[in-house]
Design a protein around this motif. Structure first.
Motif, PDB file in Angstrom:
ATOM      1  N   MET A 164       1.056  -1.530  -0.421  1.00 13.94           N
ATOM      2  CA  MET A 164      -0.039  -0.090   0.005  1.00 13.94           C
ATOM      3  C   MET A 164       0.792   0.818  -0.212  1.00 13.94           C
ATOM      4  SD  MET A 164      -0.824  -0.038   3.978  1.00 13.94           S
ATOM      5  CE  MET A 164      -2.900  -0.919   3.219  1.00 13.94           C
ATOM      6  N   LEU A 165       0.320   2.529  -0.544  1.00 10.71           N
ATOM      7  CA  LEU A 165       1.219   3.861  -0.062  1.00 10.71           C
ATOM      8  C   LEU A 165       0.151   4.504   0.702  1.00 10.71           C
ATOM      9  CD1 LEU A 165       2.976   5.575  -2.254  1.00 10.71           C
ATOM     10  CD2 LEU A 165       0.910   6.130  -2.821  1.00 10.71           C
ATOM     11  N   CYS A 166       0.984   4.572   1.489  1.00 14.57           N
ATOM     12  CA  CYS A 166       0.678   5.079   2.892  1.00 14.57           C
ATOM     13  C   CYS A 166       0.730   6.849   3.138  1.00 14.57           C
ATOM     14  CB  CYS A 166       1.455   5.362   4.373  1.00 14.57           C
ATOM     15  SG  CYS A 166       1.456   2.871   4.160  1.00 14.57           S
ATOM     16  N   LEU A 167      -0.156   7.879   3.338  1.00 11.68           N
ATOM     17  CA  LEU A 167      -0.202   8.708   3.016  1.00 11.68           C
ATOM     18  C   LEU A 167      -0.018   8.963   4.514  1.00 11.68           C
ATOM     19  CD1 LEU A 167      -3.022   8.999   0.969  1.00 11.68           C
ATOM     20  CD2 LEU A 167      -0.286   9.063   0.498  1.00 11.68           C
ATOM     21  N   ASN A 168       1.020  10.470   4.562  1.00  9.91           N
ATOM     22  CA  ASN A 168       1.049  10.892   6.486  1.00  9.91           C
ATOM     23  C   ASN A 168       0.457  11.955   6.484  1.00  9.91           C
ATOM     24  OD1 ASN A 168       2.394  12.131   8.507  1.00  9.91           O
ATOM     25  ND2 ASN A 168       4.003  11.959   8.318  1.00  9.91           N
ATOM     26  N   GLY A 209      -5.074  -4.819  -6.911  1.00 12.15           N
ATOM     27  CA  GLY A 209      -5.731  -4.996  -5.480  1.00 12.15           C
ATOM     28  C   GLY A 209      -5.550  -3.977  -4.740  1.00 12.15           C
ATOM     29  N   GLY A 210      -6.358  -4.164  -3.650  1.00 13.46           N
ATOM     30  CA  GLY A 210      -6.183  -2.803  -2.757  1.00 13.46           C
ATOM     31  C   GLY A 210      -6.506  -3.262  -1.284  1.00 13.46           C
ATOM     32  N   ASN A 211      -7.898  -3.717  -1.275  1.00 13.68           N
ATOM     33  CA  ASN A 211      -8.027  -3.467   0.388  1.00 13.68           C
ATOM     34  C   ASN A 211      -7.318  -4.806   1.730  1.00 13.68           C
ATOM     35  OD1 ASN A 211      -9.722  -6.037   1.083  1.00 13.68           O
ATOM     36  ND2 ASN A 211     -11.023  -5.402  -1.483  1.00 13.68           N
ATOM     37  N   VAL A 212      -7.343  -4.346   2.270  1.00 15.96           N
ATOM     38  CA  VAL A 212      -6.990  -5.526   3.239  1.00 15.96           C
ATOM     39  C   VAL A 212      -7.557  -6.351   4.159  1.00 15.96           C
ATOM     40  CG1 VAL A 212      -4.992  -5.236   5.176  1.00 15.96           C
ATOM     41  CG2 VAL A 212      -5.360  -2.960   3.708  1.00 15.96           C
ATOM     42  N   PHE A 213      -8.334  -6.423   3.769  1.00 23.22           N
ATOM     43  CA  PHE A 213      -9.562  -7.385   4.605  1.00 23.22           C
ATOM     44  C   PHE A 213      -9.698  -8.690   4.307  1.00 23.22           C
ATOM     45  CE2 PHE A 213     -11.046  -2.819   5.907  1.00 23.22           C
ATOM     46  CZ  PHE A 213     -10.593  -2.221   5.324  1.00 23.22           C
ATOM     47  N   PHE A 219      -2.693   7.146   9.748  1.00 26.84           N
ATOM     48  CA  PHE A 219      -4.143   7.011   9.783  1.00 26.84           C
ATOM     49  C   PHE A 219      -4.811   7.694   9.844  1.00 26.84           C
ATOM     50  CE2 PHE A 219      -3.323   2.256   7.814  1.00 26.84           C
ATOM     51  CZ  PHE A 219      -2.101   2.521   7.660  1.00 26.84           C
ATOM     52  N   ASP A 220      -5.754   8.391   9.013  1.00 30.68           N
ATOM     53  CA  ASP A 220      -6.841   9.438   9.401  1.00 30.68           C
ATOM     54  C   ASP A 220      -6.927  10.064  10.970  1.00 30.68           C
ATOM     55  OD1 ASP A 220      -7.924   7.723  11.108  1.00 30.68           O
ATOM     56  OD2 ASP A 220      -9.120   6.596  10.421  1.00 30.68           O
ATOM     57  N   SER A 221      -6.559  11.237  10.859  1.00 23.92           N
ATOM     58  CA  SER A 221      -6.151  12.424  12.035  1.00 23.92           C
ATOM     59  C   SER A 221      -6.958  12.301  13.007  1.00 23.92           C
ATOM     60  CB  SER A 221      -6.021  13.426  11.584  1.00 23.92           C
ATOM     61  OG  SER A 221      -7.251  13.588  10.602  1.00 23.92           O
ATOM     62  N   TYR A 269      -5.170   5.031   3.642  1.00 26.20           N
ATOM     63  CA  TYR A 269      -4.417   4.568   2.679  1.00 26.20           C
ATOM     64  C   TYR A 269      -4.792   4.262   1.588  1.00 26.20           C
ATOM     65  CZ  TYR A 269      -6.400   0.186   3.884  1.00 26.20           C
ATOM     66  OH  TYR A 269      -7.439  -1.109   4.532  1.00 26.20           O
ATOM     67  N   LEU A 270      -4.024   4.212   0.628  1.00 26.66           N
ATOM     68  CA  LEU A 270      -4.282   3.725  -1.182  1.00 26.66           C
ATOM     69  C   LEU A 270      -4.043   2.491  -1.154  1.00 26.66           C
ATOM     70  CD1 LEU A 270      -3.162   7.730  -2.120  1.00 26.66           C
ATOM     71  CD2 LEU A 270      -5.557   6.385  -2.368  1.00 26.66           C
ATOM     72  N   GLY A 271      -4.782   0.813  -1.000  1.00 32.34           N
ATOM     73  CA  GLY A 271      -4.021  -0.276  -1.778  1.00 32.34           C
ATOM     74  C   GLY A 271      -3.612  -0.317  -2.978  1.00 32.34           C
ATOM     75  N   LEU A 272      -2.590  -0.919  -3.168  1.00 32.13           N
ATOM     76  CA  LEU A 272      -1.682  -0.978  -4.335  1.00 32.13           C
ATOM     77  C   LEU A 272      -1.595  -2.332  -5.146  1.00 32.13           C
ATOM     78  CD1 LEU A 272       1.435   0.716  -4.068  1.00 32.13           C
ATOM     79  CD2 LEU A 272      -0.629   1.652  -5.136  1.00 32.13           C
ATOM     80  N   PHE A 273      -1.146  -3.218  -4.280  1.00 27.47           N
ATOM     81  CA  PHE A 273      -0.981  -4.855  -4.805  1.00 27.47           C
ATOM     82  C   PHE A 273      -1.829  -5.564  -3.321  1.00 27.47           C
ATOM     83  CE2 PHE A 273       2.993  -5.182  -3.540  1.00 27.47           C
ATOM     84  CZ  PHE A 273       3.523  -3.906  -3.494  1.00 27.47           C
TER      85      PHE A 273
END
Lengths: 504, 325, 327, 307
Positions: free
Chosen positions: A276-280, A314-318, A432-434, A470-474
């Motif tokens: 995933m691409l993590c965003l601060n 793909g992206g979600n972590v579930f 993850f989210d403030s 976050y933006l799931g990538l693969f």
């Protein structure tokens, strides 16, 4: 002159005798009598211990899977089927399970596997501390072959927990008899640990008393420890090893090289880890949900997946791995939609883009380049900073990044770890989210079970869909190389059981 | 002679202690959080602190060092930070492989390096000498890890002559041993060539020739015996260079030796394992150096006489005197 | 004829270096009878040692070469002799002592072994009692043969080297400045010892030195070498006799020795330096430094003039035409 | 009668000219000096030829792993960066690290060696024993320990290399000074009232300068090899700066399909360290008047005066 040479030789003999001890070099694996029934299995490092209840390392777990039998297991269609237990049944509110143990289930020393063995194994202090046995409140054994587990609270995914090697069984009293880290007195799995001296080879022999021992084709498993992936590949190509396992997966270039060699093949299994691409969120631009939505639609996940993993976009972590029965169909990665993305950018607080720094270790450099070109379309110009692999994980955990890559495979391997991702107080927190909305939703989902949990998790999934913490990538997959004339069954939920393999 | 050996042994202890202090001091500078590594990333901070406390990490430096040395004396290297495994077992199991490769490499280096050095010294300025010296120089400078990779590619993949990994059959020993020994062969050739050249110029060679000795015996009996003395001094240094090289050779040929332990402990930031391996290797290099010094003293009568002590010579003279009268 | 041990006929030796040749010995003719000892005197670089080495065939391989002349030893020309035969001669029939005793012995073998080696090389299977005997002869306590060279003083080491040289009772002993490295008192002892051993074993000797005093004490004949040539050769009595005519170089040599008897205040040294052997002057090599130098000396090499009693001089002063010119 | 000897006038030069003359005559030394010259030139020009940001680090995924061609002389690496540019830049980094560590180590060793040689006694034994401790730890392991402990910034790498080089350099300096101290001119200087530092600087050091230079050149080669070693283990110069060792270890993956990626750095490392070692050897021969060796047997014995 002769006196001197004799002295040198004496010195050399003394040193090498001391060095190689009294043991002759290990023989070359069991003599195969015509029918090939041995397999040389390569793993990255020698496991530190085969203690089924404490072993945290991935490799130790893989070997425990082979030598400790469990009540239930996954079949190749990822459904739960009986292993040592013939059948089982829940009570109505999922707080009690009764298992019927197979009549012919025996330990590798021929003694019967009874409910008492299970009770003994599940009540050691390290078992109580183990997350997979935490839900068990108490156990009863109405007769030798029936085991009743009472759970603290109704927990439908308990059955899934019982498929892991942590819930394997050892003969009663064997924990005290031997140092379990070096091996048990008898084994309940398809294989038994025949020989293992630290630093030497590790050999498993087929367990003759295994309930379906007759269709276990591979009789001896000779483990080879090769840390360097390139050396392992050389060994596989030169036929010195038959199965290249490494630790969790083999690299892209190894897959490419194996593809060019017709004597070798590869096999893939879905892995529970996502890239995933993590965003601060400390950075205002990334705190703006529209920007995140825009970026989400601009990323070309197919290209990114192709260059960074053997897995799939793909992206979600579930994933099934964590949520057991109540697994909610994942939100698949959205297709690239530049117009919509541009609309989001226009609606966001930063219509004409901004600068952001993307930190990446060398293994994700290619993916970073693709992200850079994708986001450039939206006016976001990304500068890539390559960081040393040794400080990559630390800097991610400390939040010392604006944008960064992360894969969860090497960070968490059980449920609580996953939940902590969202807990602002947890050590492993990705900004993850403030606020802690996603954490509140997540912990709420896990305080209930059954249908309420599914509903709560769906609500959580929708929130993530909208808020994009976050933006799931693969989705990574575990891929391994092996000798083409070896039949390898498709891997079940909990990895590879060597019992199912045979030489063609 | 024994007084000399005893003195050297006594000197060994402070040096090994010095090594442990050096390695321990270096490693204590290392920012590392064993608790976090062992308990995993999602353990609570208190659990991590408790674990660190149990390892005694919060004591002052010298207390920790003292405990560490106390452990060392009982040959207990403490617990590894990864998987809590005892460093002792790992070292004891890994040591034989590394020693085997190093000893065989030393012997190979000595057996191939010395004759080539002598040959190129005797046939000075001939084509053979020029070629051999250049090859020796290249061998001495070839980076070990590159050589091993290339050799593995060539002999295992292309030619299928040698097995790729492990030390199971004697064939498996060939590449690791030659890989480890490569640098040392180069050094031994250069060292034996220059010491042979020095000896060949000495006057006693001319005396030997004047006695009518054959050229062969002049070279081997007289010159070689003397140049062996200076070549053996490099044995000790070479052994520690070899051990330095095992880190790379074992990694490429997947030999479960101390070198692999070191590489693994570097990537896991596993400090006790790394310091344990380094201290053991340093101890062995010191011991081998001592052995080489003793061998050197044995070989060189000037040294041996000094340590045999005046008494012996005086006694011989006294006996001769009372025989005479 | 039969007691003529060694005869050198116009021996010429040169050293090859990569860009020029060094003419070390330029035509030496000598004779030596059994039991006789010859003193070879000359400045450093006169080619004395080269001559000795060429007799034994020990010139550095591929560098030194006897390109002319013959060395007849007991009727056998040593230059034609194969290496194997030469090896039998070395140590057995001809042996050599070197200048610096400190480095002439192999430091890692005992003294006894080194002496025994010569004997074993030449057919003596159990050399022990011979080693004791020869050690006694040179005045060293036989029990010390188990010690190593570094346990002996300079003088003692030279005795051992001499013992080694005389172990097989050779016919000819070449001594290359045996006493230069020793101080005077030891020098006298060693020379006396060499002298009486020589008498006892009847070995003839060529003693190379630059010290005329040493020659006076031990030698029967004297040859004075300069720039690779023998400029004067005769019996001790002839060369040391002041009244006779001498070669200017010999006069210069004697002039350089402080003579206690005469009342001369100043020495008359020879000016200039030995000529560079790779760049030898025309005519007589001594001409640049000779105070009797004439035009003839500069053009043509001097002829050899032998007086009736065998006193040989190589200088134009004494040849016929110069003699008339002189009167 | 015989060939006319040289006619050149024999100017009397200091030892340096004599060493230079013998080096010049030694073919091997000339070759190694040329190679070293090329490497130094490369590292100076690297900054001029290639712009660090755009050509050395910038990634260009589209044409990665191109084999050597006209516009990419050494082809491109796995991230599409021009391999030729990276190799030159890596030369620069390795040489800078090696040069600074050799320079510091030599300076330190002269000070420590000087003290230990000049004062001797307890001071000398203590220093020697400390050096024994450093020498006891096998070479590469000592560097690994330091770099793992302190982190792999360039400063710490240089520190590690200095500590690795120091023992052998100090021993060389100490033994050279001790040999020279026995000569009479040191006594003479002391008798005239010269202080220890004055003796050290004016008398002892110039004489042992030769051996120190030899040891310096050899240490250079050791530095190059060691920088590559720790680079190979991944704890050397930090990414994204190019460095031979790390490029080599990263190229291991592509060994089969793109062999040039692994051969070129290995080759550079070998050539560089061989060149320095050969130069060190030639220097050693040049220093040692006894060794006629390559010096075309110029006989020192015969004085050559123009008549």
């Amino acid at each position: 002159m002769k006196k001197f040479l004799a002295l040198i030789l004496a010195l050399v003999m003394a040193l090498s005798l001391v060095a190689c001890g009294e043991k002759a070099p290990a023989d070359d694996g069991a003599a195969d009598d015509g029918v090939k029934d041995t397999i040389r299995f390569q793993i990255k490092n020698e496991p530190t211990s085969v203690d089924l209840q404490n072993d945290g390392t991935v490799l130790g777990g893989f070997i425990c899977d082979q030598i400790y039998g469990k009540l239930v297991t996954f079949n190749d269609k990822s459904e739960v089927v009986g292993e040592l237990a013939e059948s089982w049944e829940w009570n109505d509110d999922f707080t009690q399970i009764t298992f019927k143990i197979r009549e012919n289930a025996k330990f590798s020393d021929g003694s019967d596997i009874t409910a008492d063995d299970f009770i003994y194994t599940f009540s050691t202090d390290s078992a109580k501390a183990n997350t997979y046995m935490a839900p068990i409140a108490s156990m009863e054994a109405p007769d030798a072959k029936t085991l009743v587990l009472n759970l603290k609270s109704s927990n439908s995914s308990m059955l899934k927990f019982l498929t892991t090697y942590h819930t394997g069984v050892v003969p009663a009293g064997s924990m005290e008899a031997t140092d379990i880290a070096r091996g048990a007195t008898a084994y309940s799995g398809p294989y038994a640990l025949a020989k293992w001296e630290l630093g030497q080879d590790m050999v498993l022999e087929a367990n003759p008393y295994w309930y379906n021992a007759e269709n276990v084709a591979i009789k001896t498993v000779d483990y080879e420890f090769i840390a360097d992936e390139n050396s392992a590949l050389v060994a596989l190509e030169s036929g010195e090893i038959d199965f290249m396992y490494m630790a969790s997966t083999i690299g892209i270039t190894s897959v490419e090289t194996i593809a060019t060699n017709d004597k070798l093949a590869t096999i893939a299994a879905d892995q529970a880890t996502a890239g995933m691409l993590c965003l601060n969120f400390a950075m205002p631009e990334l705190d703006d949900v529209n920007v995140r939505q825009a970026m989400n639609l601009a990323l070309d996940r197919a290209a990114i997946a192709k260059v960074s993993t053997t897995g799939v976009p793909g992206g979600n972590v579930f994933t099934a791995e964590y949520f057991g029965d109540d697994y909610i169909p994942g939100h698949d990665a959205p297709a690239v939609d530049l117009e919509k993305a541009k609309e989001f950018m226009a609606a966001s607080g930063y219509p004409n883009g901004f600068d952001v720094e993307l930190k990446t270790p060398v293994m994700f450099s290619k993916a970073a380049a693709i992200v850079q070109s994708n986001l450039a379309e939206l006016g976001i110009n990304v500068t890539i900073t390559e960081i040393d692999a040794s400080i990559w994980v630390d800097s991610m955990i400390k939040g010392d990044y604006q944008m960064g890559f992360m894969t969860f495979g090497n960070l968490i391997n059980d449920l609580t770890g996953f939940i902590n991702l969202y807990d602002p107080a947890a050590a492993l927190h990705f900004n993850f989210d403030s606020d802690s909305t996603s954490f509140d939703l997540m912990s709420a989902a896990f305080s209930v079970s059954g249908a309420d949990r599914t509903a709560a998790l769906t609500e959580f999934a929708d929130f993530c869909e909208a808020d994009l913490p976050y933006l799931g990538l693969f989705m990574e997959n575990a891929i391994y190389g092996y000798n083409a004339d070896l039949y390898v069954p498709t891997p079940s939920g909990c990895g590879y059981d060597i019992a199912g393999m045979y030489w063609k | 002679m024994w007084r000399y050996i005893l003195k050297r042994l006594l000197w060994l202890i402070p040096i090994i202690l010095g090594v442990t202090l050096l390695v321990f001091a270096l490693m204590s500078l290392k920012p590392g959080d064993p608790g976090r590594v062992y308990l995993g990333l999602n353990a609570t901070q208190e659990a991590v602190d408790a674990y660190n406390e149990s390892l005694g990490l919060n004591d002052p430096f010298f207390v920790r060092y003292f405990n560490y040395v106390k452990g060392l004396i009982k040959l207990d290297f403490g617990k590894s930070w990864v998987g809590g495994e005892s460093v002792n077992d790992r070292i004891m199991s890994a040591l034989p492989q590394t020693l085997k490769v190093c000893v065989y490499a030393l012997v190979v280096a000595f057996i191939t390096g010395l004759p080539i050095g002598i040959l190129s010294a005797v046939k000075q300025y001939s084509l053979a000498d020029r070629v051999l010296t250049i090859i020796a120089m290249i061998l001495a400078c070839i980076p070990v890890f590159w050589l091993c990779n290339m050799a593995a590619m060539l002999f295992t993949l292309k030619l299928h002559w040698l097995p790729a990994t492990g030390l199971d059959t004697w064939k498996a020993y060939i590449m690791p041993v030659i890989g480890t020994a490569a640098n040392t062969i180069g050094l031994t050739v250069r060292m034996s060539r220059s010491s042979m050249l020095d000896e060949m110029r000495k006057d006693y060679i001319r005396t030997a020739r004047a006695k009518g000795a054959k050229e062969g015996s002049v070279i081997f009996k007289h010159a070689l015996r003397n140049s062996l003395i200076s070549v053996t001094t490099t044995l000790g240094v070479n052994f520690s260079i070899l051990m330095g090289g095992t880190v790379f050779v074992e990694n490429v040929y997947a030999i479960q030796g101390l070198g692999t332990c070191i590489v693994r402990s570097i990537s896991n930031n596993d400090v006790p394992m790394l310091s344990g391996c380094v201290i053991i290797l340093a101890t062995f290099s010191v011991i081998v150096n001592l052995l080489v010094d003793l061998l050197y003293a044995y070989l060189d009568p000037r040294l041996r006489a000094k340590y045999v002590g005046k008494k012996k010579v005086a006694k011989a003279r006294k006996e001769a005197l009372n025989d005479a009268n | 004829m039969e007691n003529k041990l060694l005869e050198l006929k116009d021996v010429r030796v040169k050293y090859h270096t990569l860009d020029y040749d060094v003419m070390a010995v330029n035509g030496v003719s000598l004779e030596l009878n059994k039991g006789e000892s010859l003193g070879l005197v000359g400045e450093t670089g006169a080619g004395k040692t080269t001559l000795a080495l060429s007799i034994l065939g020990l010139l550095p391989k591929g560098v030194g070469e006897v390109y002319e002349g013959e060395i007849i030893f007991k009727g056998e020309d040593l230059l034609q002799v194969p290496e194997k035969r030469m090896r039998d001669i070395r140590g057995m029939h001809i042996s050599m002592i070197f200048q610096d005793p400190m480095t002439s012995l192999n430091p890692v073998y005992t003294v006894g072994d080194q002496i025994a080696e010569v004997l074993q090389l030449h057919g003596n299977k159990h050399p022990d009692e011979r080693v004791d005997e020869i050690l006694g002869l040179v005045g060293i306590d036989p029990s010390r043969k188990v010690c190593y060279p570094h346990q002996f003083s300079g003088g003692m080491k030279q005795r051992i080297v001499i013992a080694m040289a005389l172990a097989c009772e050779p016919d000819l002993l070449l001594a290359d400045e045996p006493t230069t490295a020793l101080d005077v008192t030891i020098q006298a002892q060693v020379l006396a010892m060499i002298d009486d051993i020589q008498k006892k074993l009847g070995t003839s000797m060529i003693l190379i030195t630059h010290d005329l005093g040493v020659v006076a004490e031990t030698c029967d004949k004297v040859a004075i070498m300069y720039a690779g040539e023998i400029v004067e050769y005769g019996t001790l009595h002839q060369v040391f006799d002041k009244t006779r005519p001498h070669h200017p170089y010999t006069v210069g040599l004697f002039g350089s020795i402080p003579d206690l008897s005469s009342d001369k205040r100043r020495l008359e040294p020879i000016y200039g330096m030995t000529p560079d052997p790779s760049d030898l002057p025309e005519g007589c090599y001594f001409s640049p430094r000779c105070n009797h130098c004439t035009e003839l000396c500069k053009q043509k090499g001097a002829a050899i003039h032998v007086s009736e009693d065998g006193h040989m001089l190589k200088c134009h002063l004494f040849t016929q035409e110069n003699k008339e010119a002189a009167e | 009668m015989q060939t006319k000897a040289k006619t050149k006038k024999q100017k009397n030069h200091g030892a340096a000219y004599d060493i230079w003359r013998s080096l010049r005559s030694n073919k091997v030394a000339v070759v190694s000096m040329v190679i070293i010259g090329i490497f130094v030139l490369i590292s100076i020009l690297a900054d001029v030829l290639f712009d660090y940001e755009t050509q050395v680090i910038a990634q260009d995924i589209m044409n990665d792993l191109q084999s050597p061609s006209k516009e990419h002389w050494f082809g491109t690496d796995s991230l599409g960066r021009d391999y030729f540019a990276r190799m030159l830049y890596a030369t620069r980094i390795t040489l800078i690290i090696s040069f600074s560590s050799v320079f510091i180590a030599t300076a330190l060793s002269i000070v420590i060696g000087g003290i230990s040689a000049y004062f001797g006694g307890i001071v000398d034994t203590i220093i020697m024993r400390i050096l024994d401790v450093f020498l006891a730890v096998p070479s590469t392991l000592l560097i690994i320990c330091i770099v793992v402990a302190l982190g792999n910034e360039t400063v710490y790498i240089i520190l590690a290399l200095v500590v690795y080089l120091l023992p052998s350099l100090v021993r060389t300096v100490r033994s050279e000074l001790m040999i020279n101290m026995e000569n009479e001119y040191v006594e003479a200087a002391r008798s005239v009232g010269a202080g220890p530092f004055r003796i050290m600087l004016i008398h002892l050091l110039p004489n042992s300068f030769g051996a120190i230079m030899v040891r310096c050149t050899m240490s250079f080669a050791l530095c190059i090899l060691s920088t590559a070693c720790i680079g190979y283990l991944g704890i050397g110069v930090r990414a994204p700066a190019p460095e031979w060792g790390r490029m080599l270890s990263e190229a291991q993956e592509y060994m089969r399909l793109h062999p040039y990626l692994i051969t070129i750095p290995g080759f550079f490392i070998m050539i560089a360290s061989t060149a320095f070692n050969l130069l060190g050897d030639a220097l050693q021969d040049a220093m040692d008047p006894r060794l006629r060796g390559y010096r075309k047997m110029k006989k020192k014995v015969f004085a050559r005066r123009k008549k």
